[in-house]
Design an enzyme around this catalytic site. Structure first.
Site, PDB file in Angstrom:
ATOM      1  N   CYS A  51       5.715 -13.449  52.721  1.00  0.00           N
ATOM      2  CA  CYS A  51       6.481 -14.268  53.489  1.00  0.00           C
ATOM      3  C   CYS A  51       8.015 -13.516  53.630  1.00  0.00           C
ATOM      4  O   CYS A  51       8.487 -13.112  52.532  1.00  0.00           O
ATOM      5  CB  CYS A  51       6.942 -15.446  52.856  1.00  0.00           C
ATOM      6  SG  CYS A  51       8.165 -16.381  53.676  1.00  0.00           S
ATOM      7  N   CYS A  54      11.008 -15.456  52.035  1.00  0.00           N
ATOM      8  CA  CYS A  54      11.122 -16.021  50.524  1.00  0.00           C
ATOM      9  C   CYS A  54      11.910 -15.242  49.801  1.00  0.00           C
ATOM     10  O   CYS A  54      12.129 -13.786  50.214  1.00  0.00           O
ATOM     11  CB  CYS A  54       9.526 -15.865  49.927  1.00  0.00           C
ATOM     12  SG  CYS A  54       8.349 -17.234  49.807  1.00  0.00           S
ATOM     13  N   HIS A 114       8.521 -21.926  49.345  1.00  0.00           N
ATOM     14  CA  HIS A 114       7.947 -21.567  50.646  1.00  0.00           C
ATOM     15  C   HIS A 114       7.180 -22.688  50.855  1.00  0.00           C
ATOM     16  O   HIS A 114       6.577 -22.906  52.230  1.00  0.00           O
ATOM     17  CB  HIS A 114       6.959 -20.358  50.123  1.00  0.00           C
ATOM     18  CG  HIS A 114       5.882 -19.977  51.376  1.00  0.00           C
ATOM     19  ND1 HIS A 114       6.456 -19.238  52.393  1.00  0.00           N
ATOM     20  CD2 HIS A 114       4.791 -20.152  51.710  1.00  0.00           C
ATOM     21  CE1 HIS A 114       5.669 -18.892  53.116  1.00  0.00           C
ATOM     22  NE2 HIS A 114       4.500 -19.565  52.964  1.00  0.00           N
ATOM     23  N   ASN A 152      12.466 -25.166  64.825  1.00  0.00           N
ATOM     24  CA  ASN A 152      10.956 -25.302  65.417  1.00  0.00           C
ATOM     25  C   ASN A 152      10.273 -25.414  63.986  1.00  0.00           C
ATOM     26  O   ASN A 152      10.282 -24.534  63.371  1.00  0.00           O
ATOM     27  CB  ASN A 152      10.683 -24.016  66.095  1.00  0.00           C
ATOM     28  CG  ASN A 152      11.382 -23.667  67.364  1.00  0.00           C
ATOM     29  OD1 ASN A 152      11.959 -24.822  68.136  1.00  0.00           O
ATOM     30  ND2 ASN A 152      11.772 -22.656  67.573  1.00  0.00           N
ATOM     31  N   SER A 160       7.259 -19.221  63.562  1.00  0.00           N
ATOM     32  CA  SER A 160       6.380 -18.015  63.187  1.00  0.00           C
ATOM     33  C   SER A 160       6.116 -17.863  61.778  1.00  0.00           C
ATOM     34  O   SER A 160       5.507 -16.943  61.337  1.00  0.00           O
ATOM     35  CB  SER A 160       7.173 -16.809  63.489  1.00  0.00           C
ATOM     36  OG  SER A 160       8.715 -17.071  62.797  1.00  0.00           O
ATOM     37  N   HIS A 163       7.524 -20.937  56.146  1.00  0.00           N
ATOM     38  CA  HIS A 163       8.847 -21.258  55.304  1.00  0.00           C
ATOM     39  C   HIS A 163       9.586 -22.102  55.747  1.00  0.00           C
ATOM     40  O   HIS A 163      10.316 -22.027  56.917  1.00  0.00           O
ATOM     41  CB  HIS A 163       9.278 -19.831  54.664  1.00  0.00           C
ATOM     42  CG  HIS A 163      10.128 -19.715  53.645  1.00  0.00           C
ATOM     43  ND1 HIS A 163       9.554 -19.060  52.323  1.00  0.00           N
ATOM     44  CD2 HIS A 163      11.418 -20.362  53.510  1.00  0.00           C
ATOM     45  CE1 HIS A 163      10.768 -19.380  51.643  1.00  0.00           C
ATOM     46  NE2 HIS A 163      11.938 -20.140  52.271  1.00  0.00           N
ATOM     47  N   HIS A 165      12.712 -23.503  57.628  1.00  0.00           N
ATOM     48  CA  HIS A 165      13.654 -22.532  58.171  1.00  0.00           C
ATOM     49  C   HIS A 165      14.224 -22.984  59.520  1.00  0.00           C
ATOM     50  O   HIS A 165      13.268 -23.645  60.120  1.00  0.00           O
ATOM     51  CB  HIS A 165      13.547 -21.026  58.287  1.00  0.00           C
ATOM     52  CG  HIS A 165      12.458 -20.965  59.212  1.00  0.00           C
ATOM     53  ND1 HIS A 165      11.277 -21.005  59.107  1.00  0.00           N
ATOM     54  CD2 HIS A 165      12.521 -20.220  60.466  1.00  0.00           C
ATOM     55  CE1 HIS A 165      10.392 -20.651  60.051  1.00  0.00           C
ATOM     56  NE2 HIS A 165      11.414 -20.187  60.972  1.00  0.00           N
ATOM     57  N   GLN A 167      17.146 -21.979  62.938  1.00  0.00           N
ATOM     58  CA  GLN A 167      17.964 -20.997  63.771  1.00  0.00           C
ATOM     59  C   GLN A 167      19.294 -21.385  64.311  1.00  0.00           C
ATOM     60  O   GLN A 167      19.538 -22.709  64.430  1.00  0.00           O
ATOM     61  CB  GLN A 167      17.018 -20.276  64.649  1.00  0.00           C
ATOM     62  CG  GLN A 167      15.849 -19.736  64.137  1.00  0.00           C
ATOM     63  CD  GLN A 167      15.356 -19.032  65.460  1.00  0.00           C
ATOM     64  OE1 GLN A 167      15.878 -18.348  65.926  1.00  0.00           O
ATOM     65  NE2 GLN A 167      13.975 -19.128  65.864  1.00  0.00           N
TER      66      GLN A 167
END
Ligand code: H2U
Ligand code: ZN
Length: 345
Positions: A51, A54, A114, A152, A160, A163, A165, A167
């Site tokens: 990943c 990570c 993760h 997203n 994508s 994990h 996350h 933006q």
């Protein structure tokens, strides 16, 4: 509510965007033999050596992530906007306008783990994300007019990597949607002397047909004008312009309401619920923007199961957005889902 609205086709007005949507509640029972998305695999390791998010791993550009133990922010290695850009050249014709835009894109890891999602993180861990969102907004808001925080979630929304996350894209220009919300809130404030979304939250608090979860500082509703089947709007109950303005109590309340909403979303179809979510706060760069009310949108694509999603096609692409299940019915379903995460049952 007028019971005809729950049975007959009608259009509803979105006052934030100044647009209409078509609601066809009589169609909610139609058969479906079209595509089914595969439900995402459930088991993930808490650390994945492949990943790129990570702790301690190398990213695509070769840089190594620190061994972080709560949240971690870095400049997007494939940024959609950049701080230094040459001015766009005037094409000399009104039908061929272009403008330059300067900005900065960052990726924020919500947790070193993760295998988690915001819905499964503890309130203490979610609170770190809330504080990070606020700090990033304050910092980037010094330099850019619009700071777009978003997440997203899930393959279906094009994430994508699983994990946890999100933006941030900060730009010196307001995006088209932001500009419309800005103009609509400004016009309402100038006309009524009150905030559009504060009036709206107050009315929804009275009507109680579209409310989903609520605490002292926040209210989540399926907005009257929602487009996506299980779309929600997270609203403060007091005037608030931006995330950095939240006091201690409002941050704690936000943490808990996020947890409750996201657990309900996961429980709806017993799947890690996909969505795009994001914050809309007053534009930065000096102006006071008293007409703005902070809020967050959640746009989940799922329609009737963990695998059947709503498509924005045909009529939606060509005329206007349309939905079958009413926002009132969607709110009721979300309200009725359990408060404990299905994986813990
Ligand atoms: P999404 O899952 O929403 O696509 O966000 C992941 C972002 O991470 C994406 O914008 C960036 C991509 O550009 N990224 C990096 O910055 N470094 C990497 O090593 C891979 C992905
Ligand atoms: Zn990872």
């Amino acid at each position: 509510m007028d019971s005809r609205l729950s049975r007959h086709p009608h259009r509803r007005y979105n006052p934030l965007l100044d647009e209409w949507i078509l609601v066809s509640p009589q169609r909610a029972q139609r058969p479906w033999q079209g595509g089914r998305e595969k439900a995402a695999p459930v088991e993930r390791p808490s650390y994945d050596p492949d990943c790129y998010l990570c702790p301690g791993n190398r990213r695509a550009n070769g840089e190594r992530n620190p061994d972080y133990d709560s949240t971690f922010v870095f400049v997007n290695d494939f940024s959609a906007v950049l701080p230094d850009v040459p001015p766009a050249r005037d094409a000399g014709h009104p039908l061929f306008q272009a403008k330059s835009v300067a900005g900065e894109a960052r990726v924020i890891c919500f947790s070193p783990r993760h295998d988690l999602t915001l819905a499964e993180m503890s309130p203490r861990e979610i609170r770190q994300v809330v504080d990070l969102w606020a700090a990033q907004t304050a910092e980037l808001g010094q330099r850019f007019r619009w700071v777009q925080i978003f997440e997203n979630r899930g393959d279906m929304m094009g994430a994508s990597n699983p994990h946890p996350h999100g933006q941030i894209w900060a730009t010196d220009a307001l995006g088209s949607i932001a500009a419309r919300e800005d103009a609509q809130q400004r016009a309402y404030y100038e006309r009524e002397g009150r905030h559009l979304l504060l009036d709206y939250a107050f009315e929804e608090g009275k009507r109680r047909e579209r409310n989903i979860v609520e605490n002292d500082s926040w209210l989540v509703v399926a907005p009257f004008w929602a487009v996506w089947p299980f779309e929600t709007l997270l609203l403060p109950k007091a005037p608030l312009r931006r995330l950095p303005d939240l006091d201690e109590r409002q941050r704690q309340d936000l943490t808990f309401i996020l947890k409750r909403l996201l657990v309900k979303y996961d429980n709806l179809f017993e799947v890690s619920f996909p969505y795009s979510m994001g914050w809309h706060g007053a534009p930065g760069n000096g102006s006071d923007n008293p007409h703005w009310q902070l809020h967050a949108h959640f746009f989940p694509p799922l329609l009737r199961s963990a695998s059947v999603k709503k498509f924005m096609v045909g009529y939606e692409m060509l005329a206007e957005a349309q939905r079958d299940i009413s926002p009132e019915a969607a709110a009721e379903r979300l309200r009725e889902t359990a408060d404990a995460h299905y994986k813990l049952r």
